[in-house]
Design a protein around this motif. Sequence first.
Motif, short mmCIF file in Angstrom:
data_model
loop_
_atom_site.label_atom_id
_atom_site.label_comp_id
_atom_site.label_asym_id
_atom_site.label_seq_id
_atom_site.Cartn_x
_atom_site.Cartn_y
_atom_site.Cartn_z
N GLY A 231 21.13 -19.61 20.99
CA GLY A 231 22.41 -19.21 21.55
C GLY A 231 23.25 -20.44 21.83
N LEU A 232 24.37 -20.22 22.49
CA LEU A 232 25.28 -21.31 22.82
C LEU A 232 25.49 -21.36 24.33
CD1 LEU A 232 27.95 -20.57 20.06
CD2 LEU A 232 26.10 -22.26 19.98
N THR B 257 30.29 -25.84 27.05
CA THR B 257 30.20 -26.89 26.04
C THR B 257 30.07 -26.35 24.62
OG1 THR B 257 27.80 -27.01 26.15
CG2 THR B 257 29.04 -28.42 27.68
N GLY B 258 29.53 -25.14 24.49
CA GLY B 258 29.23 -24.59 23.17
C GLY B 258 28.00 -25.21 22.55
N GLU B 259 27.28 -26.02 23.35
CA GLU B 259 26.07 -26.69 22.86
C GLU B 259 25.04 -25.66 22.40
OE1 GLU B 259 22.30 -29.05 24.91
OE2 GLU B 259 24.15 -28.77 26.05
N PRO B 260 24.47 -25.84 21.20
CA PRO B 260 23.41 -24.93 20.74
C PRO B 260 22.16 -25.09 21.61
CG PRO B 260 24.26 -26.25 18.92
CD PRO B 260 24.81 -26.83 20.17
N VAL B 261 21.54 -23.96 21.91
CA VAL B 261 20.33 -23.93 22.73
C VAL B 261 19.27 -23.14 21.98
CG1 VAL B 261 19.34 -23.11 24.90
CG2 VAL B 261 21.67 -23.99 24.87
N THR B 262 18.05 -23.66 21.96
CA THR B 262 16.91 -22.92 21.43
C THR B 262 15.88 -22.82 22.55
OG1 THR B 262 17.28 -23.75 19.19
CG2 THR B 262 15.10 -22.85 19.67
N LEU B 263 15.52 -21.58 22.90
CA LEU B 263 14.52 -21.33 23.94
C LEU B 263 13.30 -20.68 23.33
CD1 LEU B 263 16.63 -19.82 26.86
CD2 LEU B 263 15.66 -22.11 26.73
N GLU B 264 12.15 -21.21 23.62
CA GLU B 264 10.89 -20.58 23.25
C GLU B 264 10.26 -20.10 24.55
OE1 GLU B 264 6.63 -21.56 21.10
OE2 GLU B 264 8.36 -22.85 20.68
N THR B 265 9.93 -18.82 24.62
CA THR B 265 9.39 -18.29 25.86
C THR B 265 8.43 -17.15 25.59
OG1 THR B 265 9.98 -17.64 28.13
CG2 THR B 265 11.28 -16.66 26.32
N ASP B 266 7.83 -16.66 26.68
CA ASP B 266 6.82 -15.62 26.54
C ASP B 266 6.86 -14.68 27.74
OD1 ASP B 266 5.68 -17.05 28.66
OD2 ASP B 266 4.17 -17.99 27.41
N ASN C 9 26.37 -15.40 22.51
CA ASN C 9 26.11 -15.10 21.09
C ASN C 9 24.64 -15.34 20.71
OD1 ASN C 9 28.93 -14.77 21.06
ND2 ASN C 9 29.25 -16.86 20.37
N ALA C 10 23.73 -14.95 21.57
CA ALA C 10 22.30 -15.23 21.37
C ALA C 10 21.68 -14.31 20.31
CB ALA C 10 21.55 -15.07 22.69
N ARG C 11 20.69 -14.87 19.62
CA ARG C 11 19.96 -14.14 18.59
C ARG C 11 18.48 -14.49 18.70
NH1 ARG C 11 24.14 -12.10 18.39
NH2 ARG C 11 25.71 -12.08 16.77
#
Length: 164
Positions: A114-115, A119-128, A78-80
Motif C-alpha cells: 500500500g501507500l 508521503t505516498g511512500e510504498p509500504v510492504t507489510l508481512e504479517t500473520d 490503495n492497499a492490495r
Amino acid sequence: MKLVTAPSAVLSTPAEEVDPTDPAVVRLAEELIETMWASPGCVGLAAPQIGVSAQVFCVDVTGHPKAITTHGAFVLCNARIVEASRWRPGREGCMSVPDLTGDVKRAARIVVEGLRPGTGEPVTLETDAFEARALQHEIDHCAGKLFLDRVAGAHAIFPRKVYL
C-alpha cells in the motif's frame, strides 16, 4: 466521526483509489485513527465505514490477546494483498454490523502492499494471525465487502454477545 452501518450503499460499493499526498486524504487518515482509538474494542477502520468512498484504512492490534505480529498503529492507502497462505476460520465482528458476528476463513499469513498517507511512500507489510485477519477485513471494506459476504452460510452467523 459517525459510523455507517449496513445496509448503507457505501459499504457495498468498491471505494475509489486515492492520491495519498492529497491533504484531504491525510486528514481522513487522522480522522480514521482518532475514531478507531475512540471506539472501544476497535482494531481497524476503513473510510467507507465513516461514509467516505476512499481506499484508506487504519489498523492497530497492539495489545490484543490474539495478536502475534503487530506493526502498531498504521494507515494504508490503495492497499492490495500480494501473498496469502495458511487459511484458517475465525470469528469476526464489525462496527458496521453491530448486532452480528460470523465465522470467516481468512489467510493466517499475508503480504500487503500500500501507500503511506502524506508521503505516498510504498509500504510492504508481512504479517500473520490476528493482524493479518484485521488487514483482510479492512481491505474488504475498501472493496465493498463485509464479513457477511465471506461467511459460509447462515449457519456461520451469530448474534453478537454483549459483555457487561
